[in-house]
Design a protein around this motif. Structure first.
Motif: not given
Length: 155
Positions: A51-61
């Motif tokens: 989840p940390a990877l996905l959320l980081s990607w999502y927020v950065l995107h």
């Protein structure tokens, strides 16, 4: 000694400025589709990836998408002169490159954290969905000019 600007150079400058204007005009729809696509990917991979990877990607995107949208708004407010087109093209290419790098870091060949936890087909589907706007641009005759403008301004 300054060289006089030929009529041909002036026409080329105005054509390039119009092409850049078209790119800025067509991009908001792509940004909206990108946000919808990234949200679908987030939900699809939520239970399969860290989840940390996905959320980081999502927020950065979404942050890069917001910055790209603000760049478009700035362009529209400024109504730049044709001579400013190369600068506006470089800014557009920087934003597009940043968006591509964000997707590449998570779904690219180096994304081992995601690859090790997810089924390979899900990663492949995520990659394909992130590339669909590019495929559409490549195949749509109306958007081929947009692709050439981006390539021209990067080189």
């Amino acid at each position: 000694m300054a060289h006089p600007v030929s009529e041909h150079d002036d026409i080329d400058t105005r054509i390039f400025a119009e092409q850049i204007a078209m790119v800025y005009q067509l991009t908001p729809h792509t940004l909206a589709m990108s946000m919808i696509g990234s949200t679908l990917i987030l939900f699809a991979l939520w239970s399969l990836a860290p989840p940390a990877l996905l959320l980081s990607w999502y927020v950065l995107h979404h942050l890069v998408t917001l910055l790209r949208y603000l760049l478009i708004r700035s362009y529209r407010r400024a109504r730049p002169v044709p001579a400013a087109a190369p600068l506006r093209a470089r800014r557009f290419v920087i934003g597009t490159s940043a968006a591509g790098l964000i997707g590449r870091t998570v779904f690219g060949s180096g994304a081992l954290a995601l690859r090790n936890r997810c089924a390979p087909t899900l990663v492949q589907h995520a990659r394909i969905s992130m590339r669909l706007p590019g495929v559409r641009m490549r195949n749509d005759p109306l958007l081929r000019k947009e692709r050439r403008v981006i390539a021209h301004s990067a080189g």
